[in-house]
Design a protein around this motif. Sequence first.
Motif, mmCIF file in Angstrom:
data_model
loop_
_atom_site.group_PDB
_atom_site.id
_atom_site.type_symbol
_atom_site.label_atom_id
_atom_site.label_comp_id
_atom_site.label_asym_id
_atom_site.label_seq_id
_atom_site.Cartn_x
_atom_site.Cartn_y
_atom_site.Cartn_z
ATOM 1 N N VAL A 1 0.768 -1.130 0.083
ATOM 2 C CA VAL A 1 -0.111 0.018 0.043
ATOM 3 C C VAL A 1 0.805 1.344 -0.223
ATOM 4 N N SER A 2 1.924 1.263 0.722
ATOM 5 C CA SER A 2 3.041 2.373 0.802
ATOM 6 C C SER A 2 3.461 2.655 -0.511
ATOM 7 N N ALA A 3 3.923 1.579 -0.969
ATOM 8 C CA ALA A 3 4.425 1.715 -2.469
ATOM 9 C C ALA A 3 3.546 1.907 -3.524
ATOM 10 N N TRP A 4 2.411 1.651 -3.517
ATOM 11 C CA TRP A 4 1.241 2.006 -4.449
ATOM 12 C C TRP A 4 1.097 3.666 -4.225
ATOM 13 N N ALA A 5 1.176 3.995 -2.997
ATOM 14 C CA ALA A 5 0.725 5.414 -2.675
ATOM 15 C C ALA A 5 2.079 6.138 -3.291
ATOM 16 N N SER A 6 3.333 5.665 -3.025
ATOM 17 C CA SER A 6 4.547 6.460 -3.662
ATOM 18 C C SER A 6 4.424 6.629 -5.286
ATOM 19 N N ILE A 7 4.034 5.103 -5.934
ATOM 20 C CA ILE A 7 4.099 5.254 -7.384
ATOM 21 C C ILE A 7 2.894 5.931 -8.005
ATOM 22 N N ILE A 8 1.759 6.267 -7.171
ATOM 23 C CA ILE A 8 0.745 7.011 -7.430
ATOM 24 C C ILE A 8 1.094 8.295 -7.829
ATOM 25 N N PHE A 9 2.251 8.924 -7.212
ATOM 26 C CA PHE A 9 2.908 10.225 -7.608
ATOM 27 C C PHE A 9 3.139 10.057 -8.883
ATOM 28 N N GLY A 10 3.796 9.214 -9.472
ATOM 29 C CA GLY A 10 4.193 9.315 -10.901
ATOM 30 C C GLY A 10 3.236 9.097 -11.698
ATOM 31 N N VAL A 11 2.168 8.289 -11.306
ATOM 32 C CA VAL A 11 0.993 8.162 -12.236
ATOM 33 C C VAL A 11 0.094 9.333 -12.315
ATOM 34 N N MET A 12 0.172 9.899 -11.086
ATOM 35 C CA MET A 12 -0.630 11.341 -10.996
ATOM 36 C C MET A 12 0.165 12.291 -12.086
ATOM 37 N N ASP A 13 1.434 12.584 -11.948
ATOM 38 C CA ASP A 13 2.300 13.311 -12.744
ATOM 39 C C ASP A 13 1.993 13.135 -14.073
ATOM 40 N N THR A 14 2.091 12.032 -14.528
ATOM 41 C CA THR A 14 2.027 11.578 -15.881
ATOM 42 C C THR A 14 0.430 11.839 -16.480
ATOM 43 N N ALA A 15 -0.468 11.362 -15.820
ATOM 44 C CA ALA A 15 -1.542 11.578 -16.317
ATOM 45 C C ALA A 15 -2.163 13.140 -16.305
ATOM 46 N N MET A 16 -1.727 13.679 -15.162
ATOM 47 C CA MET A 16 -2.076 15.289 -15.107
ATOM 48 C C MET A 16 -1.439 15.970 -16.122
ATOM 49 N N ALA A 17 0.006 15.949 -16.347
ATOM 50 C CA ALA A 17 0.616 16.466 -17.417
ATOM 51 C C ALA A 17 0.267 16.075 -18.595
ATOM 52 N N GLY A 18 -0.221 14.882 -18.760
ATOM 53 C CA GLY A 18 -0.711 14.279 -20.151
ATOM 54 C C GLY A 18 -2.220 15.167 -20.591
ATOM 55 N N HIS A 19 -2.952 15.545 -19.522
ATOM 56 C CA HIS A 19 -3.973 16.420 -19.952
ATOM 57 C C HIS A 19 -3.802 17.690 -19.824
ATOM 58 N N ALA A 20 -2.540 18.210 -19.693
ATOM 59 C CA ALA A 20 -2.190 19.621 -19.643
ATOM 60 C C ALA A 20 -1.903 19.816 -21.279
ATOM 61 N N SER A 21 -0.743 19.039 -21.802
ATOM 62 C CA SER A 21 -0.434 18.998 -23.383
ATOM 63 C C SER A 21 0.437 18.041 -23.538
ATOM 64 N N ALA A 22 0.647 17.616 -24.722
ATOM 65 C CA ALA A 22 1.529 16.604 -25.070
ATOM 66 C C ALA A 22 2.938 16.924 -25.032
ATOM 67 N N ALA A 23 3.271 18.459 -24.937
ATOM 68 C CA ALA A 23 4.698 18.661 -24.566
ATOM 69 C C ALA A 23 4.861 18.333 -23.087
ATOM 70 N N ASP A 24 3.964 18.525 -22.353
ATOM 71 C CA ASP A 24 4.197 18.601 -20.782
ATOM 72 C C ASP A 24 4.482 17.067 -20.379
ATOM 73 N N LEU A 25 3.545 16.224 -21.258
ATOM 74 C CA LEU A 25 3.893 14.633 -21.010
ATOM 75 C C LEU A 25 5.290 14.261 -21.647
ATOM 76 N N GLN A 26 5.973 14.864 -22.590
ATOM 77 C CA GLN A 26 7.026 14.559 -23.032
ATOM 78 C C GLN A 26 8.241 15.067 -21.930
ATOM 79 N N VAL A 27 8.103 16.452 -21.338
ATOM 80 C CA VAL A 27 8.937 16.838 -20.270
ATOM 81 C C VAL A 27 8.699 16.035 -19.095
#
Length: 470
Positions: A27-53
Motif C-alpha cells: 500500500v505504501s509503495a502504491w501510494a508512492s508510485i501514484i505520485f508518478g502516475v498522477m504526474d503523468t496523467a495530469m501532465a498528459g491532460h495539460a499538453s503532449a509537450a508536458d507529457l514529454q517533459v
Amino acid sequence: MTTPAATTRSLWSHAREILRQAWPVLVSAWASIIFGVMDTAMAGHASAADLQVMALAASIYITVFVGLMGVVHALIPIIAQHFGGQRYAEVGQAWGQGVWLALGLSLVGAAAMLLPDAWLALSGDVDPAVRDGITWYLRALVLALPATLVFRTVYALGTAVSRPKTVMMINLASVGFKFAFNWIFIFGKLGMPALGAAGAGLSTAMVGWMTLCAGLWAIYHDPYYLRFRPQLGRLHWPSQKELLRLGIPMGGSYLIEVCAFSFMALLVAREGMFVTGGHQIMANLAALSYMMPMAVGIASASLTAQAIGARDPHRARKTGQAGITLVALGAALTATVLVVAKAPILRLYTDDMQVAIIAAALLHLLPWFHLCDAMQCIGSYLLRAYKVAVVPLILQIFALTGLGLIGGWWLGFGPAAGALQPLLARIAPGAPTGAGSMWLMALSGLALSAMLLFLWYGHIVRVHARARQA
C-alpha cells in the motif's frame, strides 16, 4: 538453536507472516508510485509537450533517486539482522548512521540533476521548450532530494523491525496533498501561474518535506521505537564503511534495474512526442505492477534477515521459499489484469488517440515483461537478506545492461535496427520499431537475470546451511 516449532511450520504459515508485513509495504509503495502516475496523467491532460517533459525529466530523476535509494536501503538487512538478534541499541545507532549517509548522497544526486544537458545528449534534437521544462522540473526536485532520501531511512527502519504501517499511513496521507498541489501548480489554480510539468516537481518537493517531518515525528513518539533509542549521533566512519560496502553494490543493482527505463525513455524520444508518450504509459504501468513483487520481496528479505540474525537458517530458507511462491502467484494475477483491463487503463492515462494507439501496441509485451520482472525482483531481494550484493550486481549488469539495454539499442536504434520488426509484427503489432525492440530485449534481459539470480540464491542458501552445521 532452531526450535521444533520452527522446523515444523508449514510453507503457508511463512507465507501468512510475509503477507502481514507485505501488504502495508505494498500500500505504501502504491501510494508512492501514484505520485508518478498522477504526474503523468495530469501532465498528459495539460499538453503532449508536458507529457514529454514528464517522461524525460522523470526518467532522469528516477535514475538518480533509485540508485541513491538503493545505497540507503543497505540499512534494511543490517537493521533486520540486529533486530533478529535482539541487539536493539545497535538498531538505533545504525539508523542514525543511515541518516548521515542519506544527507551525503543528496549532495551527489543534486549535482547529477543540475546537469540535464548531459542526460539529454542521448535524446537527439529535443525541442527548446521541452528542454527548458525539464531543467525547471529537475531544479524543483533538487529541493526534494534530501527529504526523500532521509525519509527512506525511516522506511528502512520500519520495514526491518516489522513496523511497515508507519510509512504506509504517511504515504497514504501524502497522496491527497500531492493531488491538491499538482492541481494548483500544473494547471494554475487559486491565482498561481500554470507551470505544467515543472509544477509537478514543485509539488513533489513540498510533499517530500511534509512526509519527512511526519516520519521523524512518528519514530520519536511511537512507543514501539523507544527500545531502539533512534538518534543521529556522531558520524561513525566504520559504520559508514559497512553501509557503503553493502549499499554501493545494492545501489548499483537498483540503478541497473531502473536504467533500462531511463535510457529507454531518452532513446525512444528520437521517435517523436507520441511514441514518447506511449512509452511513458507503458513504463508507468510496468512500475505500478512492480510494486507487488517489490513489496513481497522487501517483506521476505526483512523476515529472512531477521531469521539469519536469530541464527535460524531453516526459517530463513522457508521464508525465502514462501516469498518466491507468493510472487509467482501474484505476478500471474497481475498479468491477467493487464490483459483484461487494457482499454479502460489506457483511457485513464490519455485523451490523445495517437498516444493511446502506440501505448496499446506496446502493452502486448507488458504481461510477459512483468512476469520476468517479478521473478528477478524476488531473487535479488532474498540475496540482499544474506548481505550478498556484489555477485547479483555483476549478474544484472550482464543480463539487464548487456542483453537488455545494449541489445535493445543495437536492435532498435543501432546498426541492427529493424531486425526484430518481423517478430514484433507478430507479438506486438503496431509497436514502433525502436521502442518495441527495446521493450522486447528488456524482457529477455529480465528473464536471464531471474534465472541467474535464482541459481546464485540456491548456492548461497546451501553455503549458509553448511556453515551453520559446521
